[in-house]
Design an enzyme around this catalytic site. Structure first.
Site, short mmCIF file in Angstrom:
data_model
loop_
_atom_site.label_atom_id
_atom_site.label_comp_id
_atom_site.label_asym_id
_atom_site.label_seq_id
_atom_site.Cartn_x
_atom_site.Cartn_y
_atom_site.Cartn_z
N THR C 18 0.95 -1.11 0.09
CA THR C 18 -0.13 0.03 -0.12
C THR C 18 0.78 1.10 -0.26
OG1 THR C 18 0.02 0.11 2.41
CG2 THR C 18 -1.85 -1.16 1.25
N ASP C 19 0.26 2.44 -0.45
CA ASP C 19 0.91 3.68 -0.34
C ASP C 19 0.07 4.51 0.47
OD1 ASP C 19 -0.96 4.80 -1.71
OD2 ASP C 19 0.22 4.68 -3.63
N GLN C 20 0.63 6.09 0.76
CA GLN C 20 -0.05 6.73 1.62
C GLN C 20 -1.41 7.21 1.38
OE1 GLN C 20 2.69 9.90 2.30
NE2 GLN C 20 1.60 11.21 1.11
N MET C 21 -1.85 6.86 0.02
CA MET C 21 -3.30 7.16 -0.48
C MET C 21 -4.19 6.01 0.29
SD MET C 21 -3.56 8.08 -4.39
CE MET C 21 -2.22 9.47 -5.06
N GLY C 22 -3.63 4.94 0.76
CA GLY C 22 -4.47 3.75 1.57
C GLY C 22 -4.77 2.64 0.44
#
Lengths: 140, 140, 140, 140
Positions: C18-22
């Site tokens: 995952t990344d910080q966009m969720g």
């Protein structure tokens, strides 16, 4: 007692290095360590690429990292590395990751030198000599 | 003394997890640890996803791995995980990675429970109860 | 016109993907494609590992992915793959990524077969034969 | 016809970005694209971080890459990026990756602007103005 030489690199956190907590995913610190390690070797005049081309490998036998404060996307980080042990076959790298004056992480990796036959072998003497100034003296 | 419960998962090494040494790049073991950790929580009836949805985070505060033998592309690996500490706020996971009967790596991660306000907080009691059988008794 | 055979795999999204966009960071879909591609070859009786051991490489010459809906941590995804072209030297794999009945992504990769001397070479006939049922007929 | 402005960044290939073919694993080119994209936005005076802080997201809806020649560990690469479309909601970034004068890869990513409510929304006018010089005129 003199401080060791340290290699210091800068890098900027990539978007793909974050996770859904909104911080750098912890495994990426080990990638940052590796980038710093490569530069320490280059400062010694031995690009790791050329070491492999001569048939030697430096393999990671242990890694550790303590995550003190989170790094975030787009942060400019400083990674410092030096040596805590320079043995015949083994090298221990120490690392600190900082954002400004804040220490975000500390860790180490232990590496062993192996020959093309994939057996442990002595680190080439010429390389060992160049790495000596990076060794931290044990505090007494 | 009883052995702790262990969560055991299988996974197959992906091509993109190798590096130019022809072996699994060392950072990927930490990804494998994370997959195993997720499954231990699921076995306890608390998917980590649901823990985050309730506003708790389990953050990695330390990781360590010893790389004993290389894993390779397409290997079927077994990852075992159990707990060596289940504190109020802290959980220590232990891991072993095996290919057949060969142990390829051993390591641990220390995690801390934090609240939505991003301060350390007690692990929910219901979850702690379910995790207790996974705790390894210290040898005496 | 008959539908082609398809290889279908399941996988669960890892936290580190995952990344910080969720959501799953977009590059990871290409890793999922690669896992599916490996399994299609295995279904044909030719593990990609054994292909490399015989001195052949299948190198990616082009990749494309359209991201229709986000995948999330812990999702169970299904990845389907089949062929849209099986040339002498070139193979085009098509992919769809689904969560239940929802299509999350579609893409392709083009691969070329190269010899140990790193020049383009014909795909071994025995492998080509086994792959033929996976080829989608062009619609007419 | 004038050429568009291009953002040009340099980066050095990390060890962990290689695979067992001894070359950069193909998915990493998409990470390089992302690094370049971030810098183009920064040149426009809008760090992507600040865009997200204002509640907008630029999400990747399509990616493509053609791999022409392999990049290798420790290579110093140049990544160029510019725009082929700057719509109301959509932006298309073009990329080239070079080592010296050799073009190693070409690709594009299509992005859409979405609001905090996760629906498509117009790119902020102030940002669109700054990005206009980066748009390549269609050849006529």
């Amino acid at each position: 007692m003199d401080s060791p030489l340290k290699t210091i690199i800068s890098l900027r956190v990539r978007y793909g290095e974050t996770d859904q907590m909104g911080i750098v995913h912890h495994v990426n610190y080990l990638h940052y360590f590796e980038v710093a390690r490569t530069e320490l070797l280059r400062e010694c005049g031995f690009s790791y690429k050329s070491i492999e081309e001569k048939g030697y490998l430096l393999v990671v036998t242990e890694s550790q990292c303590r995550y003190l404060k989170p790094a975030r996307y787009d942060d400019e980080l400083r990674v410092e590395t030096w040596l805590s042990l320079l043995g015949n076959v083994r090298i221990h790298f120490q690392y600190r990751i900082l954002r400004g004056e804040e220490v975000l992480a500390k860790g180490y990796t232990k590496l062993g030198c192996i020959s093309p036959e994939r057996v442990p072998t002595a680190i080439p003497e010429e390389l060992r000599e160049k790495m000596k100034p990076y060794v931290e003296e044990p505090s007494s």
